[in-house]
Design a protein around this motif. Structure first.
Motif, PDB file in Angstrom:
ATOM      1  N   TYR A  52       0.865  -1.127  -0.043  1.00 50.69           N
ATOM      2  CA  TYR A  52       0.081   0.064   0.012  1.00 50.69           C
ATOM      3  C   TYR A  52       0.877   1.314   0.123  1.00 50.69           C
ATOM      4  CZ  TYR A  52      -2.916   3.726   1.845  1.00 50.69           C
ATOM      5  OH  TYR A  52      -3.676   5.010   1.558  1.00 50.69           O
ATOM      6  N   TRP A  53       1.986   1.400   0.784  1.00 52.78           N
ATOM      7  CA  TRP A  53       2.670   2.436   0.784  1.00 52.78           C
ATOM      8  C   TRP A  53       3.775   2.633  -0.012  1.00 52.78           C
ATOM      9  CZ3 TRP A  53       1.134   5.978   3.923  1.00 52.78           C
ATOM     10  CH2 TRP A  53       0.191   5.336   5.168  1.00 52.78           C
ATOM     11  N   ASN A  54       4.249   1.528  -0.422  1.00 50.16           N
ATOM     12  CA  ASN A  54       5.411   1.745  -1.403  1.00 50.16           C
ATOM     13  C   ASN A  54       4.991   1.983  -2.990  1.00 50.16           C
ATOM     14  OD1 ASN A  54       7.776   1.473   0.241  1.00 50.16           O
ATOM     15  ND2 ASN A  54       7.556  -0.814   0.388  1.00 50.16           N
ATOM     16  N   ARG A  55       4.579   3.333  -3.040  1.00 50.84           N
ATOM     17  CA  ARG A  55       4.058   3.721  -4.156  1.00 50.84           C
ATOM     18  C   ARG A  55       4.912   4.314  -5.418  1.00 50.84           C
ATOM     19  NH1 ARG A  55      -0.448   5.058  -0.657  1.00 50.84           N
ATOM     20  NH2 ARG A  55       0.445   6.968  -0.213  1.00 50.84           N
ATOM     21  N   TYR A  56       6.342   4.212  -4.957  1.00 47.32           N
ATOM     22  CA  TYR A  56       7.323   4.948  -5.674  1.00 47.32           C
ATOM     23  C   TYR A  56       7.552   4.497  -7.016  1.00 47.32           C
ATOM     24  CZ  TYR A  56      10.169   1.284  -4.237  1.00 47.32           C
ATOM     25  OH  TYR A  56      10.642  -0.122  -4.145  1.00 47.32           O
ATOM     26  N   PRO A  57       7.979   5.245  -8.097  1.00 50.96           N
ATOM     27  CA  PRO A  57       8.144   4.978  -9.398  1.00 50.96           C
ATOM     28  C   PRO A  57       9.023   3.442  -9.562  1.00 50.96           C
ATOM     29  CG  PRO A  57       8.431   7.270  -9.317  1.00 50.96           C
ATOM     30  CD  PRO A  57       8.564   6.564  -7.784  1.00 50.96           C
ATOM     31  N   GLY A  58       8.504   2.485 -10.138  1.00 50.44           N
ATOM     32  CA  GLY A  58       9.459   1.466 -10.374  1.00 50.44           C
ATOM     33  C   GLY A  58       9.166   0.364  -9.269  1.00 50.44           C
ATOM     34  N   ALA A  59       8.354   0.775  -8.312  1.00 48.33           N
ATOM     35  CA  ALA A  59       8.419  -0.287  -7.086  1.00 48.33           C
ATOM     36  C   ALA A  59       7.751  -1.600  -7.780  1.00 48.33           C
ATOM     37  CB  ALA A  59       7.094   0.183  -6.343  1.00 48.33           C
ATOM     38  N   ARG A  60       8.554  -2.864  -7.430  1.00 47.03           N
ATOM     39  CA  ARG A  60       8.087  -3.962  -7.943  1.00 47.03           C
ATOM     40  C   ARG A  60       8.818  -5.156  -6.981  1.00 47.03           C
ATOM     41  NH1 ARG A  60       7.125  -5.365 -12.947  1.00 47.03           N
ATOM     42  NH2 ARG A  60       7.342  -3.087 -13.587  1.00 47.03           N
ATOM     43  N   VAL A  61       8.095  -6.451  -7.016  1.00 49.13           N
ATOM     44  CA  VAL A  61       8.343  -7.370  -6.307  1.00 49.13           C
ATOM     45  C   VAL A  61       9.795  -8.081  -6.521  1.00 49.13           C
ATOM     46  CG1 VAL A  61       7.738  -9.786  -5.485  1.00 49.13           C
ATOM     47  CG2 VAL A  61       6.198  -8.055  -5.902  1.00 49.13           C
ATOM     48  N   ASP A  62      10.423  -8.552  -5.878  1.00 51.71           N
ATOM     49  CA  ASP A  62      11.783  -9.161  -6.434  1.00 51.71           C
ATOM     50  C   ASP A  62      11.952 -10.650  -6.062  1.00 51.71           C
ATOM     51  OD1 ASP A  62      12.156  -9.261  -3.764  1.00 51.71           O
ATOM     52  OD2 ASP A  62      14.058  -7.903  -3.618  1.00 51.71           O
ATOM     53  N   THR A  63      10.702 -10.981  -6.028  1.00 46.89           N
ATOM     54  CA  THR A  63      10.414 -12.565  -5.819  1.00 46.89           C
ATOM     55  C   THR A  63       9.555 -13.085  -7.029  1.00 46.89           C
ATOM     56  OG1 THR A  63      10.716 -12.422  -3.418  1.00 46.89           O
ATOM     57  CG2 THR A  63       9.687 -14.625  -4.289  1.00 46.89           C
ATOM     58  N   PRO A  64       9.497 -14.387  -7.751  1.00 45.08           N
ATOM     59  CA  PRO A  64       8.920 -14.936  -8.658  1.00 45.08           C
ATOM     60  C   PRO A  64       7.459 -14.792  -7.956  1.00 45.08           C
ATOM     61  CG  PRO A  64      10.813 -16.218  -8.751  1.00 45.08           C
ATOM     62  CD  PRO A  64      10.904 -15.110  -7.346  1.00 45.08           C
ATOM     63  N   ALA A  65       6.329 -14.375  -9.122  1.00 44.19           N
ATOM     64  CA  ALA A  65       5.126 -14.129  -8.354  1.00 44.19           C
ATOM     65  C   ALA A  65       4.462 -15.386  -8.093  1.00 44.19           C
ATOM     66  CB  ALA A  65       4.282 -13.481  -9.445  1.00 44.19           C
ATOM     67  N   PHE A  66       4.587 -16.578  -8.448  1.00 41.00           N
ATOM     68  CA  PHE A  66       3.932 -17.593  -8.136  1.00 41.00           C
ATOM     69  C   PHE A  66       4.315 -18.060  -6.753  1.00 41.00           C
ATOM     70  CE2 PHE A  66       7.778 -19.392  -9.759  1.00 41.00           C
ATOM     71  CZ  PHE A  66       8.102 -20.477  -8.963  1.00 41.00           C
ATOM     72  N   ILE A  67       5.502 -17.658  -6.117  1.00 41.16           N
ATOM     73  CA  ILE A  67       5.850 -18.071  -4.851  1.00 41.16           C
ATOM     74  C   ILE A  67       5.724 -16.828  -3.808  1.00 41.16           C
ATOM     75  CG2 ILE A  67       8.280 -17.395  -4.660  1.00 41.16           C
ATOM     76  CD1 ILE A  67       6.902 -20.724  -3.991  1.00 41.16           C
ATOM     77  N   TYR A  68       5.373 -15.920  -4.200  1.00 40.44           N
ATOM     78  CA  TYR A  68       4.965 -14.821  -3.437  1.00 40.44           C
ATOM     79  C   TYR A  68       3.443 -14.256  -3.370  1.00 40.44           C
ATOM     80  CZ  TYR A  68       6.001  -9.967  -1.365  1.00 40.44           C
ATOM     81  OH  TYR A  68       6.132  -8.885  -0.570  1.00 40.44           O
ATOM     82  N   THR A 239       3.006 -28.164  -4.660  1.00 42.20           N
ATOM     83  CA  THR A 239       4.346 -28.785  -4.714  1.00 42.20           C
ATOM     84  C   THR A 239       5.213 -27.663  -4.096  1.00 42.20           C
ATOM     85  OG1 THR A 239       3.808 -30.502  -6.176  1.00 42.20           O
ATOM     86  CG2 THR A 239       6.158 -30.136  -5.610  1.00 42.20           C
ATOM     87  N   TYR A 240       5.284 -26.502  -4.963  1.00 44.42           N
ATOM     88  CA  TYR A 240       5.969 -25.428  -4.816  1.00 44.42           C
ATOM     89  C   TYR A 240       5.846 -24.838  -3.532  1.00 44.42           C
ATOM     90  CZ  TYR A 240       7.507 -24.535  -9.828  1.00 44.42           C
ATOM     91  OH  TYR A 240       8.183 -24.600 -11.071  1.00 44.42           O
ATOM     92  N   PHE A 241       4.885 -24.785  -2.903  1.00 38.27           N
ATOM     93  CA  PHE A 241       4.368 -24.064  -1.567  1.00 38.27           C
ATOM     94  C   PHE A 241       4.844 -25.094  -0.468  1.00 38.27           C
ATOM     95  CE2 PHE A 241       0.600 -22.111  -3.995  1.00 38.27           C
ATOM     96  CZ  PHE A 241       1.259 -20.835  -3.693  1.00 38.27           C
ATOM     97  N   ARG A 242       4.892 -26.498  -0.648  1.00 35.53           N
ATOM     98  CA  ARG A 242       5.406 -27.310   0.331  1.00 35.53           C
ATOM     99  C   ARG A 242       6.852 -27.327   0.226  1.00 35.53           C
ATOM    100  NH1 ARG A 242       1.354 -30.866  -1.981  1.00 35.53           N
ATOM    101  NH2 ARG A 242       2.998 -31.920  -3.043  1.00 35.53           N
ATOM    102  N   PHE A 243       7.437 -26.892  -1.127  1.00 31.96           N
ATOM    103  CA  PHE A 243       8.891 -27.027  -1.133  1.00 31.96           C
ATOM    104  C   PHE A 243       9.549 -25.765  -0.766  1.00 31.96           C
ATOM    105  CE2 PHE A 243      12.840 -26.380  -4.170  1.00 31.96           C
ATOM    106  CZ  PHE A 243      13.452 -27.651  -3.633  1.00 31.96           C
ATOM    107  N   ARG A 244       8.889 -24.645  -0.602  1.00 30.08           N
ATOM    108  CA  ARG A 244       9.415 -23.729   0.030  1.00 30.08           C
ATOM    109  C   ARG A 244       9.803 -23.492   1.177  1.00 30.08           C
ATOM    110  NH1 ARG A 244       4.415 -19.065  -0.675  1.00 30.08           N
ATOM    111  NH2 ARG A 244       3.283 -19.715   1.154  1.00 30.08           N
ATOM    112  N   LEU A 245       9.049 -24.491   2.211  1.00 30.56           N
ATOM    113  CA  LEU A 245       9.575 -24.523   3.285  1.00 30.56           C
ATOM    114  C   LEU A 245      10.679 -25.608   3.616  1.00 30.56           C
ATOM    115  CD1 LEU A 245       5.866 -25.083   4.872  1.00 30.56           C
ATOM    116  CD2 LEU A 245       7.371 -22.813   4.847  1.00 30.56           C
ATOM    117  N   GLN A 246      11.291 -26.051   2.418  1.00 24.45           N
ATOM    118  CA  GLN A 246      12.243 -27.027   2.572  1.00 24.45           C
ATOM    119  C   GLN A 246      13.637 -26.456   2.060  1.00 24.45           C
ATOM    120  OE1 GLN A 246      11.139 -30.657   0.233  1.00 24.45           O
ATOM    121  NE2 GLN A 246       9.072 -30.507   1.136  1.00 24.45           N
TER     122      GLN A 246
END
Length: 547
Positions: A52-68, A239-246
């Motif tokens: 909500y707060w980080n609205r600055y130009p170019g704000a973007r996730v640095d983790t692949p979307a499907f895991i975030y 499978t990804y969601f289980r694996f991210r805990l490993q």
């Protein structure tokens, strides 16, 4: 964005959640399913937390979307990301999607800042007050306030004199700021600075970047995603969601299981090229000894430097952005993913000012005066000066535990927690994405969901057994802190300074603020504690035995 149910009877309120980002929303839906009485307060006007707060130009996730994302199938089965690394705007849309599915906003009181919380040891309840006059008395207090939510602005002389537009990246106006053709300064080259610089660089009239420490950026490897990609990938989501805990940091991968030092020169080159081509944080994860072996770290840095310098035309700029001598161990400070960051510095209208050589002396009505006496005039100044990270949001609230001691007072000389979720002297208080958990070294949801489950299970256990108070023991805190510090001391990150260890905030103790033993080790220990009857905690009930 409701403000309903403000007059919940204090004796009926089981839980108060502070914050409506990933952590708070995850807890909200758990306690709703359990049928507990609860409230959620957030200072923002909408859900999303940092997004909500980080609205600055170019704000973007640095983790692949499907895991975030949240792992619940109902929240991903009909949601399709448009990019591998989503923008802030798409993250806001995702949170709206979550609310459309679960209807969370009706249980959240927005535009409400918690200013104080005081423990009542007779009633085994917290009394929590807000800036708009609300008072609630929950049995349990859960701080889902985030790790990077308190902007830090250095005490620049004369900052208030500047007559142009000036904003910290963490409080960027929702309507945006016009920068096309303008004279713009960006102060700071951390992750937010990188994103701003590469976004506005091509459109400003002139850009001056004020840098103290060069950031080590990695290739993002951005991709557009189509429906066919999602159709192929979604069957693997569980499978990804289980694996991210490993995996060590909650990503869907681990480092290549071989040391740099035991690899041949040819193997080193080919393996590094292979991982670099993958993009993302794994692009320097080619070997598993980089975090603790200086020879490996130096070798990886030399590879990184060669890649970056090849993109910079000016030898002086090469040395400023990818210096011959690494400014700190690679991976010792927050890395950032970039797409065109280095190309911006090839532009004729872009200058880099090294604050080590020419520091900021003061701000004026027209701009910034540097140590050499020169006044740099600007229309817009972007303060990408970072955050009071990990502990900042908690210590800014007047939280008073047993005996009236505040969290800020307890932590003034160093952080003590048990399991990175509780504090001795502050019963029935839990926190997520906070100090001495894998916080800064894990993908947010990978840590948030199991933390949320652990906290909910504690409260379920207590209510089932008519218990009303749980408190970490000082001995358990000492043991946990010792583990956190001993792991840190074996790693090269010990030789770096930044928000990871609070060194960016004057007066803040400089010590590692996250657990560096990895996600699996962390949650295995949390599970052991629960299975052993919550060892390291004292659980009790009020005289009437009612929860």
């Amino acid at each position: 964005m409701s403000n309903n149910n403000l007059n919940v009877a204090s004796e009926d309120l089981d839980v108060l959640i502070v914050g409506a980002g990933f952590s708070g929303l995850y807890q909200l839906q758990i306690f709703r399913k359990l049928g507990y009485s609860f409230k959620v307060f957030d200072v923002a006007a909408d859900i999303g937390g940092t997004w909500y707060w980080n609205r600055y130009p170019g704000a973007r996730v640095d983790t692949p979307a499907f895991i975030y994302t949240f792992s619940a199938e109902e929240l991903w089965k009909d949601w399709n990301w448009t990019e591998k690394y989503p923008s802030q705007q798409e993250m806001r849309a995702y949170f709206q999607h979550v609310d459309d599915k679960l209807g969370l906003k009706k249980d959240i009181t927005f535009n409400t800042r918690v200013v104080s919380a005081e423990w009542d040891d007779g009633e085994h309840r917290w009394t929590v007050k807000t800036d708009n006059g609300l008072v609630v008395q929950p049995r349990f207090l859960i701080l889902a306030t985030g790790s990077l939510t308190v902007p830090y602005i250095p005490a620049f002389k004369g900052l208030e004199k500047f007559q142009g537009v000036c904003h910290h990246t963490g409080r960027w106006p929702e309507e945006g700021v016009a920068v096309k053709g303008k004279r713009v300064a960006v102060v700071g080259t951390g992750s937010t600075g990188v994103q701003v610089i590469q976004e506005i660089g091509p459109e400003v009239g002139h850009l001056k970047v004020f840098q103290r420490t060069p950031i080590l950026c990695l290739p993002m490897g951005q991709e557009k995603l189509d429906v066919e990609t999602h159709i192929k990938q979604k069957p693997l989501y569980p499978t990804y969601f289980r694996f991210r805990l490993q995996t060590f940091a909650g990503f869907p991968y681990n480092p290549y299981p071989k040391d740099f030092t035991s690899s041949t020169p040819e193997e080193r080159i080919l393996r590094q090229e292979e991982y670099w081509a993958k993009g993302g944080f794994q692009s320097i994860g080619a070997f598993n000894d980089t975090a603790f072996n200086q020879e490996s770290n130096d070798g990886v840095y030399a590879f990184w430097r060669s890649k970056v310098r090849a993109r910079l035309r000016d030898p002086k700029m090469q040395e400023k952005l990818a210096p011959t001598v690494c400014p700190h161990p690679i991976g010792g400070r927050r890395l950032s993913l970039e797409q065109t960051y280095y190309e911006v510095f090839n532009q004729d209208n872009v200058d880099l000012i090294d604050l080590n050589e020419n520091p900021i002396a003061e701000f004026t009505s027209k701009g910034i005066v540097t140590g050499d006496g020169k006044e740099h005039e600007f229309d817009v100044i972007v303060l990408a000066t970072g955050w009071d990270g990990v502990t900042g949001a908690m210590t800014k609230i007047d939280i008073r535990g047993i005996g009236g001691q505040t969290v800020a007072e307890k932590w003034k000389d160093g952080v003590y927690t048990n399991l990175g979720m509780t504090v001795s002297g502050f019963p029935n208080m839990f926190f997520m994405s906070g100090p001495q958990a894998p916080t800064a070294f894990s993908v947010g949801p990978s840590c948030i969901e199991p933390q949320g489950d652990w906290i909910a299970n504690v409260i379920k256990h207590m209510k089932k057994n008519h218990l009303t108070k749980i408190e970490a023991t000082p001995e358990a805190e000492q043991i946990w802190r010792g583990m956190v510090m001993s792991i840190h001391d074996k790693l090269l990150v010990r030789n770096a300074r930044g928000w990871w260890n609070g060194a960016n905030i004057p007066g803040k103790p400089a010590e590692i603020l996250s657990f560096l033993g990895g996600v699996p080790t962390y949650f295995n220990r949390c599970t052991e504690v629960a299975e052993n009857g919550y060892e390291g905690f004292v659980l009790s009930g009020k005289g009437n035995g009612q929860a």
